[in-house]
Design a protein around this motif. Structure first.
Motif, mmCIF file in Angstrom:
data_model
loop_
_atom_site.group_PDB
_atom_site.id
_atom_site.type_symbol
_atom_site.label_atom_id
_atom_site.label_comp_id
_atom_site.label_asym_id
_atom_site.label_seq_id
_atom_site.Cartn_x
_atom_site.Cartn_y
_atom_site.Cartn_z
ATOM 1 N N VAL A 1 0.507 13.948 3.651
ATOM 2 C CA VAL A 1 0.058 15.095 2.856
ATOM 3 C C VAL A 1 0.759 15.082 1.503
ATOM 4 O O VAL A 1 1.964 15.265 1.421
ATOM 5 C CB VAL A 1 0.336 16.421 3.609
ATOM 6 C CG1 VAL A 1 -0.761 16.720 4.597
ATOM 7 C CG2 VAL A 1 1.679 16.416 4.344
ATOM 8 N N SER A 2 -0.024 14.859 0.452
ATOM 9 C CA SER A 2 0.594 14.727 -0.868
ATOM 10 C C SER A 2 -0.320 15.343 -1.919
ATOM 11 O O SER A 2 -1.296 16.029 -1.589
ATOM 12 C CB SER A 2 0.820 13.248 -1.168
ATOM 13 O OG SER A 2 -0.423 12.603 -1.301
ATOM 14 N N GLY A 3 -0.009 15.064 -3.206
ATOM 15 C CA GLY A 3 -0.842 15.582 -4.277
ATOM 16 C C GLY A 3 -2.203 14.903 -4.335
ATOM 17 O O GLY A 3 -3.157 15.461 -4.869
ATOM 18 N N ASN B 1 0.837 -1.195 0.000
ATOM 19 C CA ASN B 1 0.000 0.000 0.000
ATOM 20 C C ASN B 1 0.880 1.257 0.000
ATOM 21 O O ASN B 1 1.723 1.452 0.894
ATOM 22 C CB ASN B 1 -0.907 -0.039 1.240
ATOM 23 C CG ASN B 1 -1.896 1.104 1.277
ATOM 24 O OD1 ASN B 1 -1.527 2.271 1.234
ATOM 25 N ND2 ASN B 1 -3.177 0.776 1.367
ATOM 26 N N HIS B 2 0.655 2.124 -0.966
ATOM 27 C CA HIS B 2 1.454 3.339 -1.160
ATOM 28 C C HIS B 2 1.357 4.281 0.052
ATOM 29 O O HIS B 2 2.351 4.896 0.452
ATOM 30 C CB HIS B 2 0.933 4.015 -2.426
ATOM 31 C CG HIS B 2 1.586 5.299 -2.790
ATOM 32 N ND1 HIS B 2 2.601 5.381 -3.711
ATOM 33 C CD2 HIS B 2 1.358 6.566 -2.378
ATOM 34 C CE1 HIS B 2 2.969 6.641 -3.849
ATOM 35 N NE2 HIS B 2 2.235 7.389 -3.046
ATOM 36 N N MET B 3 0.171 4.399 0.655
ATOM 37 C CA MET B 3 0.002 5.318 1.788
ATOM 38 C C MET B 3 0.651 4.748 3.047
ATOM 39 O O MET B 3 1.204 5.479 3.862
ATOM 40 C CB MET B 3 -1.481 5.626 2.031
ATOM 41 C CG MET B 3 -2.152 6.339 0.880
ATOM 42 S SD MET B 3 -1.222 7.791 0.309
ATOM 43 C CE MET B 3 -1.440 8.902 1.680
ATOM 44 N N THR C 1 8.424 12.970 -1.442
ATOM 45 C CA THR C 1 7.643 12.800 -2.675
ATOM 46 C C THR C 1 7.662 11.313 -3.038
ATOM 47 O O THR C 1 8.401 10.527 -2.453
ATOM 48 C CB THR C 1 8.247 13.635 -3.820
ATOM 49 O OG1 THR C 1 9.643 13.367 -3.864
ATOM 50 C CG2 THR C 1 8.039 15.115 -3.601
ATOM 51 N N ASP C 2 6.853 10.936 -4.042
ATOM 52 C CA ASP C 2 6.752 9.517 -4.366
ATOM 53 C C ASP C 2 8.126 8.949 -4.741
ATOM 54 O O ASP C 2 8.893 9.580 -5.468
ATOM 55 C CB ASP C 2 5.761 9.310 -5.510
ATOM 56 C CG ASP C 2 4.332 9.515 -5.023
ATOM 57 O OD1 ASP C 2 4.131 9.613 -3.798
ATOM 58 O OD2 ASP C 2 3.421 9.567 -5.868
ATOM 59 N N ASN C 3 8.401 7.775 -4.250
ATOM 60 C CA ASN C 3 9.697 7.139 -4.492
ATOM 61 C C ASN C 3 9.550 5.638 -4.271
ATOM 62 O O ASN C 3 8.603 5.190 -3.616
ATOM 63 C CB ASN C 3 10.754 7.731 -3.551
ATOM 64 C CG ASN C 3 10.450 7.435 -2.086
ATOM 65 O OD1 ASN C 3 10.870 6.407 -1.567
ATOM 66 N ND2 ASN C 3 9.697 8.289 -1.416
ATOM 67 N N ALA D 1 3.259 3.037 2.895
ATOM 68 C CA ALA D 1 4.676 3.291 2.632
ATOM 69 C C ALA D 1 5.057 4.716 3.041
ATOM 70 O O ALA D 1 6.103 4.935 3.658
ATOM 71 C CB ALA D 1 4.977 3.048 1.157
ATOM 72 N N HIS D 2 4.195 5.708 2.710
ATOM 73 C CA HIS D 2 4.492 7.083 3.167
ATOM 74 C C HIS D 2 4.585 7.107 4.689
ATOM 75 O O HIS D 2 5.464 7.746 5.259
ATOM 76 C CB HIS D 2 3.384 8.042 2.706
ATOM 77 C CG HIS D 2 3.575 8.580 1.309
ATOM 78 N ND1 HIS D 2 4.713 9.217 0.897
ATOM 79 C CD2 HIS D 2 2.730 8.601 0.234
ATOM 80 C CE1 HIS D 2 4.586 9.603 -0.372
ATOM 81 N NE2 HIS D 2 3.390 9.238 -0.806
ATOM 82 N N ALA D 3 3.654 6.410 5.353
ATOM 83 C CA ALA D 3 3.608 6.450 6.821
ATOM 84 C C ALA D 3 4.856 5.822 7.444
ATOM 85 O O ALA D 3 5.263 6.209 8.534
ATOM 86 C CB ALA D 3 2.349 5.738 7.327
HETATM 87 ZN ZN ZN Z 1 2.382 9.503 -2.686
#
Ligand code: ZN
Ligand code: AMP
Length: 512
Positions: free
Chosen positions: A250-252, A201-203, A460-462, A205-207
Motif C-alpha cells: 500500500v503506497s502512493g 522490481n520496486h513492488m 516508504t520508498d528507499n 522490493a516492497h514485498a
Molecule cells: Zn514504493
C-alpha cells in the motif's frame, strides 16, 4: 527548487503485530546509519578461529529513483541462507513538494539529476576499507560472485576500498524518465567496476522488505543465527517471513494484495482499479488538514501522514474503533449526523478490486455541498474516510481468506497454510490502518495470522529494499543484461505476462 535531506532515526526493530498493535519487545541497539563499526555478529565471525565455515560477505550499491525520492544504499550481507545484513550507507533526498501540493514529475527528475551522482560519491566513502578483514572461502554458488583480492578494490579519495560485488537499481515500475536516471547511473558503475548489474522490481522490493528487516536484526545480535553458525552453519534460519506469506502493498502509487509464494512469484489476489490508497490519503490530507498544520510541516509534506496526525492527535487513545463482525456491518452507510453521509465503495460486489477514487469523490462532494465546516467536522470526516478505506483493504483480505476456506484451500492460490501478512509501502506507516487490519483479522476468526511490517523508513520508498532484492536475486543466480530499459508497468504475478521474470534482460548464471 529545494530539497530536504531525510535521515530518520533508525528504529532497529520490525513492527510485528499479532493480537494487538505493539512494537517488538526487543529494541535492538541503535548505531549511526553510516557507521563502519562491526556488529557483535560480525566480530564473532571474524575473531573466533575455531569458527567453522566463514562466510563471504556480499556487497551491493543500490539506487532507487522511480518517483520523487533519490535514494542510495550500500548493503552488506553474509552470503548464503540466513546471512545477516548491515547497512554501510543509506540516504534519501525527497523533492520539496509543498509548493506543488504533491509530486511534480519534471522537478523530481531535476532533483535526481542534481543529487544522484553526489549521493553515490558520498556512498562510496562508506565502502569497507580494503584493510578491513574479509572472509572469502565459502562459495555461494554464483560463479561470478568472487570478490576478494587486490583487483577487487576501488580508490575513493586516495583510499583503497572494497568494490561492490554488483550494482542494484530499480528498473520499474515507475516514471520512465526518473527510472532512466537511476538505471543509467547504475549501468555506468557496473561497467566501470566490471561487476554485474541487477535491475529489480520496486513492488517486489516492497514485498521483501520484512525479510530485509529480519536479516538486519540478525546482524544486530541474531542469537539464533549465531548459535546455528557456531554449530557449523547447520539449520541456519533464512530470512523471515518464509514463503508463502500474504503481501499487502500500500503506497502512493499502488494498492495490492498478493500471495507471495517465492522470490519471483507473487500472485495477485486484489488490486486497485483506479487510484492507490496512499493517493486517496494524500488528496484527503490536502483537503482536510488545516493549512497552518501543513505549513508547520515544512517543505516536504507527506499529506497522508498529516491526515492521520490531524485525525488522531492522541494516537490510539482516539481510535474508539469497533471492528465490523460481518461483511454486512462493514458495508453500512456512515451517517455523520451533520447532514452528510459516507457510503463504503464496492458494497454491491465481492470482485477483488479496490475502489478509492469514488471515496475521494464523496469527500470532495461533501466539502462542496456543506460549505464551511469547522476543524472538528473535518476531523470526523478524516477519521471515517480512513476507516472506510482501511476496512476496504481489510475486507478484501477477509474475502480472500474466507473464499479460500470455502474452497478447502485447494487451487494454486491456496491460503490455507498462511500464517503471516506482510504489510509494506508508505501507507504501512499508518498506525490506524494496522490497528484495523489486526482487529478485523481477530474478529473474523483469523487471529492465527500475524502481521509484520518494516519500520517507517523502510516502508516508504528507499534503496535499502532495492539492495535487499538485489541480494536475494543475485544469490538465486539472477543478473541483468546491460541493455535493459526502464519499465513503467511491471506486474509481479507470473500469470501477467510472466511477471517479474517475464521481461527481457534477465539471465541466470546457474542455468548458463
Ligand atoms: Zn514504493
Ligand atoms: P511510497 O509511495 O511507498 O513512498 O509511500 C508514500 C505514501 O505513503 C504517500 O501516499 C503517503 O500518503 C503515505 N504515507 C506515509 N506515511 C503515512 C502515514 N503515517 N499514514 C498514511 N499514509 C502515509
Amino acid at each position: 527548487m529545494s530539497a530536504t535531506c531525510l535521515k530518520p532515526a533508525w528504529p532497529h526493530f520490525a513492527l510485528r503485530i499479532h493480537h494487538s498493535l505493539r512494537p517488538r519487545a526487543r529494541n535492538l541497539p541503535s548505531h549511526s546509519r553510516l557507521s563502519l563499526r562491526t556488529s557483535p555478529f560480525q566480530r564473532c565471525l571474524l575473531s573466533s578461529s575455531s569458527h567453522p565455515p566463514k562466510r563471504r560477505r556480499l556487497l551491493t550499491l543500490a539506487i532507487e529513483s522511480s518517483c520523487d525520492d533519490t535514494c542510495v544504499t550500500i548493503l552488506e550481507k553474509d552470503a548464503g541462507p540466513g546471512g545477516a545484513a548491515h547497512f554501510r550507507f543509506d540516504e534519501k533526498i525527497t523533492f520539496a513538494n509543498v509548493l506543488f501540493r504533491g509530486v511534480h514529475p519534471i522537478l523530481a527528475l531535476e532533483l535526481h539529476t542534481r543529487s544522484l551522482a553526489t549521493m553515490v560519491h558520498k556512498a562510496m566513502r562508506a565502502l569497507p576499507h580494503a584493510s578491513e578483514p574479509q572472509t572469502g572461502e565459502a562459495g555461494d554458488g554464483n560463479r561470478d560472485a568472487g570478490a576478494s583480492g587486490g583487483g577487487d578494490m576501488v580508490w575513493v579519495d586516495g583510499e583503497p576500498r572494497r568494490k561492490p560485488d554488483f550494482v542494484t537499481v530499480t528498473r520499474g515500475p515507475g516514471m520512465r524518465s526518473n527510472l532512466t536516471i537511476g538505471l543509467n547511473t547504475a549501468k555506468g558503475l557496473a561497467v566501470a567496476w566490471d561487476v554485474p548489474l541487477l535491475g529489480v522490481n520496486h513492488m517486489q522490493a516492497h514485498a521483501l522488505t520484512s525479510r530485509l528487516v529480519s536479516a538486519l536484526e540478525a546482524g544486530e545480535g541474531g542469537g539464533q543465527q549465531r548459535l546455528a553458525e557456531e554449530k557449523g552453519g547447520e539449520g541456519i534460519p533464512g530470512p523471515t517471513p518464509e514463503f508463502p506469506f500474504l503481501s499487502l502493498l500500500v503506497s502512493g502509487g499502488h494498492s495490492m494484495l498478493a500471495l507471495s509464494r517465492s522470490l519471483n512469484d507473487h500472485a495477485t489476489l486484489a488490486t486497485s482499479r483506479n487510484i492507490a490508497v496512499g493517493d486517496l490519503l494524500d488528496k484527503c490530507g490536502r483537503l482536510l488538514v488545516p493549512p497552518a498544520m501543513i505549513a508547520a510541516a515544512g517543505d516536504t509534506v507527506v499529506y497522508g501522514a498529516l491526515l492521520e496526525q490531524f485525525a488522531f492527535p492522541r494516537g490510539a487513545a482516539d481510535y474508539e474503533y469497533a471492528p465490523p463482525p460481518t461483511r454486512r456491518d462493514e458495508i453500512k452507510t456512515f451517517d455523520s449526523g451533520f447532514g452528510w453521509k459516507l457510503y463504503p465503495p464496492l458494497s454491491e460486489t465481492v470482485d477483488m478490486f479496490y475502489e478509492f477514487a469514488g471515496l475521494r469523490g464523496q469527500v470532495q462532494k461533501i466539502l462542496r455541498e456543506q460549505g464551511s465546516m469547522n476543524d472538528e467536522e473535518h476531523r470526523l470526516l478524516a477519521r471515517h474516510v480512513m476507516r472506510i478505506a482501511f476496512e476496504q483493504l481489510a475486507g478484501r483480505l477477509m474475502l480472500a481468506l474466507s473464499q479460500d476456506a470455502e474452497k478447502k484451500g485447494d487451487g494454486d492460490k491456496s491460503l490455507r497454510d498462511i500464517r503471516t501478512l506482510a504489510v509494506a509501502g508508505g501507507v504501512a506507516c499508518n498506525r490506524y490502518m494496522m490497528h484495523i487490519l489486526r482487529s478485523m483479522l481477530d474478529i473474523r476468526g483469523f487471529s492465527h495470522i500475524g502481521i509484520v511490517s518494516p519500520p517507517s523508513p523502510l516502508c516508504t520508498d528507499n534503496a535499502g529494499m532495492i539492495a535487499w532484492t538485489g541480494m536475494e536475486m543475485y544469490e538465486a543466480g539472477w543478473q541483468s543484461e546491460l541493455d535493459i530499459d526502464p519499465i513503467r508497468k511491471w506486474p509481479l504475478d507470473p500469470k501477467e505476462n510472466g511477471g517479474i521474470l517475464g521481461v527481457r534482460g534477465w539471465r541466470n548464471t546457474r542455468h548458463d
